[in-house]
Design a protein around this motif. Structure first.
Motif, PDB file in Angstrom:
ATOM      1  N   HIS A   1       0.849  -1.191   0.000  1.00  0.00           N
ATOM      2  CA  HIS A   1       0.000   0.000   0.000  1.00  0.00           C
ATOM      3  C   HIS A   1       0.881   1.236   0.000  1.00  0.00           C
ATOM      4  O   HIS A   1       2.078   1.186   0.311  1.00  0.00           O
ATOM      5  CB  HIS A   1      -0.935   0.008   1.209  1.00  0.00           C
ATOM      6  CG  HIS A   1      -0.242  -0.021   2.547  1.00  0.00           C
ATOM      7  ND1 HIS A   1       0.281   1.114   3.145  1.00  0.00           N
ATOM      8  CD2 HIS A   1       0.017  -1.046   3.405  1.00  0.00           C
ATOM      9  CE1 HIS A   1       0.819   0.783   4.310  1.00  0.00           C
ATOM     10  NE2 HIS A   1       0.686  -0.519   4.488  1.00  0.00           N
ATOM     11  N   ASP A   2       0.265   2.354  -0.346  1.00  0.00           N
ATOM     12  CA  ASP A   2       1.013   3.617  -0.337  1.00  0.00           C
ATOM     13  C   ASP A   2       1.400   4.000   1.081  1.00  0.00           C
ATOM     14  O   ASP A   2       0.686   3.706   2.047  1.00  0.00           O
ATOM     15  CB  ASP A   2       0.179   4.738  -0.956  1.00  0.00           C
ATOM     16  CG  ASP A   2       0.944   6.043  -0.967  1.00  0.00           C
ATOM     17  OD1 ASP A   2       1.845   6.197  -1.802  1.00  0.00           O
ATOM     18  OD2 ASP A   2       0.668   6.898  -0.100  1.00  0.00           O
ATOM     19  N   HIS A   3       2.550   4.690   1.189  1.00  0.00           N
ATOM     20  CA  HIS A   3       3.083   5.046   2.502  1.00  0.00           C
ATOM     21  C   HIS A   3       3.642   6.465   2.496  1.00  0.00           C
ATOM     22  O   HIS A   3       4.542   6.804   3.266  1.00  0.00           O
ATOM     23  CB  HIS A   3       4.189   4.041   2.874  1.00  0.00           C
ATOM     24  CG  HIS A   3       4.413   3.901   4.342  1.00  0.00           C
ATOM     25  ND1 HIS A   3       5.574   4.309   4.961  1.00  0.00           N
ATOM     26  CD2 HIS A   3       3.633   3.391   5.315  1.00  0.00           C
ATOM     27  CE1 HIS A   3       5.504   4.039   6.257  1.00  0.00           C
ATOM     28  NE2 HIS A   3       4.330   3.489   6.497  1.00  0.00           N
ATOM     29  N   THR A   4       3.112   7.321   1.623  1.00  0.00           N
ATOM     30  CA  THR A   4       3.635   8.674   1.481  1.00  0.00           C
ATOM     31  C   THR A   4       3.275   9.526   2.687  1.00  0.00           C
ATOM     32  O   THR A   4       2.117   9.549   3.122  1.00  0.00           O
ATOM     33  CB  THR A   4       3.066   9.338   0.212  1.00  0.00           C
ATOM     34  OG1 THR A   4       3.326   8.491  -0.899  1.00  0.00           O
ATOM     35  CG2 THR A   4       3.696  10.698  -0.025  1.00  0.00           C
ATOM     36  N   VAL A   5       4.242  10.238   3.226  1.00  0.00           N
ATOM     37  CA  VAL A   5       4.006  11.037   4.411  1.00  0.00           C
ATOM     38  C   VAL A   5       2.914  12.071   4.152  1.00  0.00           C
ATOM     39  O   VAL A   5       2.834  12.670   3.087  1.00  0.00           O
ATOM     40  CB  VAL A   5       5.309  11.723   4.875  1.00  0.00           C
ATOM     41  CG1 VAL A   5       5.699  12.865   3.950  1.00  0.00           C
ATOM     42  CG2 VAL A   5       5.193  12.222   6.312  1.00  0.00           C
ATOM     43  N   HIS A   6       2.006  12.215   5.119  1.00  0.00           N
ATOM     44  CA  HIS A   6       0.906  13.166   5.100  1.00  0.00           C
ATOM     45  C   HIS A   6      -0.146  12.862   4.030  1.00  0.00           C
ATOM     46  O   HIS A   6      -1.108  13.617   3.880  1.00  0.00           O
ATOM     47  CB  HIS A   6       1.407  14.614   4.910  1.00  0.00           C
ATOM     48  CG  HIS A   6       2.445  15.021   5.902  1.00  0.00           C
ATOM     49  ND1 HIS A   6       3.393  15.982   5.645  1.00  0.00           N
ATOM     50  CD2 HIS A   6       2.711  14.571   7.160  1.00  0.00           C
ATOM     51  CE1 HIS A   6       4.191  16.123   6.694  1.00  0.00           C
ATOM     52  NE2 HIS A   6       3.795  15.266   7.619  1.00  0.00           N
ATOM     53  N   SER A   7       0.034  11.757   3.285  1.00  0.00           N
ATOM     54  CA  SER A   7      -0.922  11.412   2.230  1.00  0.00           C
ATOM     55  C   SER A   7      -1.314   9.943   2.238  1.00  0.00           C
ATOM     56  O   SER A   7      -2.055   9.507   1.358  1.00  0.00           O
ATOM     57  CB  SER A   7      -0.340  11.762   0.841  1.00  0.00           C
ATOM     58  OG  SER A   7      -0.033  13.132   0.738  1.00  0.00           O
ATOM     59  N   SER A   8      -0.825   9.161   3.182  1.00  0.00           N
ATOM     60  CA  SER A   8      -1.125   7.723   3.178  1.00  0.00           C
ATOM     61  C   SER A   8      -2.624   7.476   3.246  1.00  0.00           C
ATOM     62  O   SER A   8      -3.164   6.639   2.514  1.00  0.00           O
ATOM     63  CB  SER A   8      -0.444   7.028   4.358  1.00  0.00           C
ATOM     64  OG  SER A   8       0.949   7.024   4.209  1.00  0.00           O
ATOM     65  N   GLY A   9      -3.312   8.191   4.161  1.00  0.00           N
ATOM     66  CA  GLY A   9      -4.745   7.992   4.307  1.00  0.00           C
ATOM     67  C   GLY A   9      -5.491   8.266   3.023  1.00  0.00           C
ATOM     68  O   GLY A   9      -6.333   7.473   2.591  1.00  0.00           O
ATOM     69  N   ARG A  10      -5.176   9.386   2.379  1.00  0.00           N
ATOM     70  CA  ARG A  10      -5.841   9.735   1.119  1.00  0.00           C
ATOM     71  C   ARG A  10      -5.541   8.703   0.043  1.00  0.00           C
ATOM     72  O   ARG A  10      -6.447   8.203  -0.647  1.00  0.00           O
ATOM     73  CB  ARG A  10      -5.377  11.110   0.639  1.00  0.00           C
ATOM     74  CG  ARG A  10      -5.979  11.523  -0.700  1.00  0.00           C
ATOM     75  CD  ARG A  10      -5.239  12.694  -1.343  1.00  0.00           C
ATOM     76  NE  ARG A  10      -3.930  12.307  -1.838  1.00  0.00           N
ATOM     77  CZ  ARG A  10      -3.141  13.102  -2.562  1.00  0.00           C
ATOM     78  NH1 ARG A  10      -3.537  14.333  -2.855  1.00  0.00           N
ATOM     79  NH2 ARG A  10      -1.967  12.688  -2.985  1.00  0.00           N
ATOM     80  N   ASN A  11      -4.270   8.337  -0.116  1.00  0.00           N
ATOM     81  CA  ASN A  11      -3.884   7.453  -1.212  1.00  0.00           C
ATOM     82  C   ASN A  11      -4.429   6.037  -1.031  1.00  0.00           C
ATOM     83  O   ASN A  11      -4.745   5.360  -2.008  1.00  0.00           O
ATOM     84  CB  ASN A  11      -2.367   7.438  -1.358  1.00  0.00           C
ATOM     85  CG  ASN A  11      -1.820   8.782  -1.828  1.00  0.00           C
ATOM     86  OD1 ASN A  11      -2.588   9.698  -2.147  1.00  0.00           O
ATOM     87  ND2 ASN A  11      -0.509   8.915  -1.866  1.00  0.00           N
ATOM     88  N   VAL A  12      -4.539   5.586   0.224  1.00  0.00           N
ATOM     89  CA  VAL A  12      -5.134   4.276   0.470  1.00  0.00           C
ATOM     90  C   VAL A  12      -6.635   4.322   0.218  1.00  0.00           C
ATOM     91  O   VAL A  12      -7.206   3.407  -0.387  1.00  0.00           O
ATOM     92  CB  VAL A  12      -4.813   3.793   1.902  1.00  0.00           C
ATOM     93  CG1 VAL A  12      -5.679   2.594   2.281  1.00  0.00           C
ATOM     94  CG2 VAL A  12      -3.342   3.424   2.020  1.00  0.00           C
ATOM     95  N   VAL A  13      -7.298   5.385   0.668  1.00  0.00           N
ATOM     96  CA  VAL A  13      -8.725   5.540   0.376  1.00  0.00           C
ATOM     97  C   VAL A  13      -8.969   5.529  -1.134  1.00  0.00           C
ATOM     98  O   VAL A  13      -9.931   4.922  -1.617  1.00  0.00           O
ATOM     99  CB  VAL A  13      -9.273   6.838   1.006  1.00  0.00           C
ATOM    100  CG1 VAL A  13     -10.603   7.244   0.379  1.00  0.00           C
ATOM    101  CG2 VAL A  13      -9.446   6.663   2.509  1.00  0.00           C
ATOM    102  N   MET A  14      -8.098   6.144  -1.880  1.00  0.00           N
ATOM    103  CA  MET A  14      -8.279   6.194  -3.330  1.00  0.00           C
ATOM    104  C   MET A  14      -8.030   4.847  -4.005  1.00  0.00           C
ATOM    105  O   MET A  14      -8.382   4.673  -5.163  1.00  0.00           O
ATOM    106  CB  MET A  14      -7.359   7.258  -3.932  1.00  0.00           C
ATOM    107  CG  MET A  14      -7.699   8.692  -3.525  1.00  0.00           C
ATOM    108  SD  MET A  14      -9.356   9.223  -4.012  1.00  0.00           S
ATOM    109  CE  MET A  14      -9.226   9.211  -5.788  1.00  0.00           C
TER     110      MET A  14
END
Length: 635
Positions: free
Chosen positions: A226-239
């Protein structure tokens, strides 16, 4: 050696007025929601948008990438007002075979996916824009075999987000033992300085790629990427940037008892995730860090209004009267699950048998009436449909109470047909758990206080150029995670039943290692190899692990993705003095020593007993009240 990492408790009488007002607001909102009025607060631990039509955090144009056109919706309507349940078949992710070595390709891009359906099975409303691997959500299942390495080439073709900014990703292969540079580090914006402790090449910018090398030497298990980008993990996983990674056993005799388990069409992967939607069937989630902080999600987590399995809303699966193997993933950002199988009248059927945890098989098959799952956890279970009459319908349900409550997960339809002669052993695989730790650490999970935007580990926000713990390669250590008292707690999280503290539980994830949870009762659900452990509100959990990875820096963090995104994350460095890779003292930024801030706010000095000014406390109180009023629809 014992290392204690803690912060002092603080007395904050100025919060009393704020909390009392919050109690009144939430009580009024809850009563209103129960009487059919405006949507209320998610008292189980998160804020809900109340009504699917009320809020649209993303700010993208109606319909977005998948606008309501005749080409992608059968109805042409703007949204799906009343989606039907159990009318669409369960999507099965495609399989990419890595068992022969070489390399596999995963390309992140945008696509349109049908999530909601009408009673007749036709698509309901426009399709939803997803950011998926190889065009689907979940992405393809990567199959691997123990001992056979291969490369995973990740390509980013996501383009731009709704603010016309390039979308960047960093992929974490959750649970795998990889070199530090392949760990999926969550690099911050603009980090290109090669002097950083972590490898900046791990960030995959738009129109670029990165190759991860797997070794697959660890125990076979159910993993995911899964995505693990700082400050964006929640958004990118939801997407939608998620997928399974299955590591299968080799021919070693220790796996003899698990070589003929249900497979093929009788081995099903279930990624269970909750989502909210805008009035155009698009994902309803903050699209940048500032919006995330403004919603209140950053304190308590994101709780969607619909339950999805493999990217479909409440699907069904045809099963024959035999044994099936289900690999379960709680892929929710923050929601906990308690799963069971029931009849249409709500009677529980005790036909689930646990055979594994995240990092491998357990020692013996154990019958389970229900399975508790924290965000990010996986469980390997067998389900015995042999004595279920053809034509019967059973239901996978969720009984964990978090608002909005989502009890219906999916439906099983028993159909006629023969089943292979699979072996379902009682004895599985025997392991020796790590013991006799030479180092013990107590690590505080600290609630928001002072100028902190959210929860922290040890009172310190994530610093990509620091290691908070030094660990010698090969050392066995015991880490005790405890929820610290002090501060406002988790916003509205944890429920009002926790009193003024309003503490949150935390699913803590340690990269690199599989650990064993200490103090478990014999036969406990968690008695196996783990990489996530739920730390209860106001509680403590200890884990023991042997840190046998290669020297370098690895992450640990809360797997409530909204907590993670506001820097509830730390790093540890594996050192090896004997091979010329000593710990780097310039990287050490320990929880007890404090240090300079890298981010937006000054870090909280955990050794300080000074109180922040009353005026600052009241400003925070007013901001909390304002976000709460907005969330429940008062403004």
């Amino acid at each position: 050696m014992k290392v204690f990492i803690h912060t002092s408790s603080r007395n904050r009488p100025a919060w009393v007025v704020c909390v009392v007002v919050l109690l009144v607001v939430v009580t009024r909102a809850t009563v209103s929601a129960q009487s059919g009025g405006m949507g209320g607060m998610a008292m189980g631990g998160g804020m809900s948008s109340g009504n699917v039509k009320e809020r649209d955090f993303s700010g993208h144009p109606p319909g977005g990438y998948c606008g309501a056109t005749s080409s992608n919706t059968s109805s042409g309507s703007a949204w799906c007002e009343s989606p039907a349940k159990f009318v669409a078949p369960l999507p099965i992710p495609s399989i990419i075979d890595g068992t022969k070595g070489g390399s596999v390709l995963l390309t992140a891009g945008k696509a349109c996916q049908a999530i909601f359906h009408n009673d007749d099975g036709s698509e309901c409303g426009p399709r939803t824009e997803i950011w998926g691997f190889n065009g689907t959500w979940p992405g393809p299942t990567v199959q691997a075999q123990k001992g056979i390495p291969f490369d995973i080439v990740h390509v980013n073709h996501l383009g731009q987000d709704y603010e016309n900014k390039d979308i960047r990703i960093s992929v974490h292969h959750h649970g795998l033992h990889l070199l530090p540079k392949f760990d999926g580090h969550p690099l911050p914006d603009g980090v290109t300085d090669p002097s950083f402790a972590i490898d900046p090449a791990g960030m995959i910018y738009n129109a670029s790629s990165y190759t991860y090398k797997t070794t697959n030497q660890q125990e076979p298990g159910t993993f995911w990427y899964h995505d693990h980008t700082v400050h964006s993990s929640g958004r990118n996983v939801v997407m939608g940037l998620t997928g399974f990674f299955l590591l299968q056993p080799n021919n070693d005799t220790m796996y003899d008892n698990v070589q003929n388990l249900p497979s093929g069409d009788f081995e099903i992967l279930l990624a269970i995730q909750d989502r909210s939607f805008t009035d155009h069937n698009q994902f309803d989630y903050p699209m940048n860090f500032d919006e995330l902080q403004a919603t209140g999600f950053s304190h308590v987590g994101y709780f969607g209004r619909y339950m999805l399995v493999n990217g479909a809303h409440a699907p069904y699966l045809n099963v024959k009267a035999g044994w099936y193997r289900f690999r379960l993933l709680n892929g929710c950002n923050a929601r906990q699950l308690t799963l069971q199988i029931e009849t249409s009248s709500g009677s529980r059927r005790d036909i689930m048998h646990q055979i594994g945890t995240e990092g491998g098989h357990i020692s013996k098959r154990r019958q389970r009436s229900s399975i508790d799952m924290a965000p990010g956890e996986r469980y390997d279970v067998l389900v015995d449909f042999r004595n279920i009459t053809v034509g019967t319908k059973l239901y996978l349900t969720n009984s964990f109470s978090q608002a909005p409550e989502l009890p219906d997960v999916m439906e099983f339809r028993i159909v006629d047909g023969s089943t292979p002669n699979f072996t379902v052993p009682t004895e599985l695989v025997s392991y020796s758990w790590p013991s006799n730790p030479s180092v013990e650490r107590t690590i505080d999970l600290v609630p928001p206080m002072g100028d902190s935007a959210g929860w922290t580990i040890g009172g310190i926000r994530y610093d990509p150029d620091a290691a908070n713990i030094h660990v010698q390669k090969g050392t066995t250590e015991r880490w005790s995670f405890q929820v610290s008292h002090g501060g406002m707690g988790g916003g509205m999280g944890g429920g009002m039943g926790d009193g003024m503290m309003m503490m949150d539980p935390h699913p803590m994830h340690v990269h690199l290692v599989q650990f064993h949870v200490d103090g478990l009762d014999s036969g406990s659900l968690q008695d196996g190899w783990k990489d996530i452990v739920m730390v209860p509100a106001n509680g403590q959990v200890s884990i023991t692990a042997t840190f046998d990875g290669e020297p370098g820096v690895y992450s640990m963090h809360c797997h409530n993705l909204e907590h993670e995104d506001v820097d509830m994350m730390a790093q540890f460095e594996i050192c090896d003095d004997s091979s010329g890779h000593p710990c780097d003292p310039t990287l050490l930024y320990s929880f007890t020593a404090g240090g300079p801030s890298w981010g937006r706010d000054q870090d909280i000095d955990p050794s300080s007993s000074a109180k922040e000014p009353a005026s600052l406390r009241m400003v925070i109180c007013l901001l909390t009240l304002a976000s709460t009023f907005m969330a429940v629809g008062y403004v």
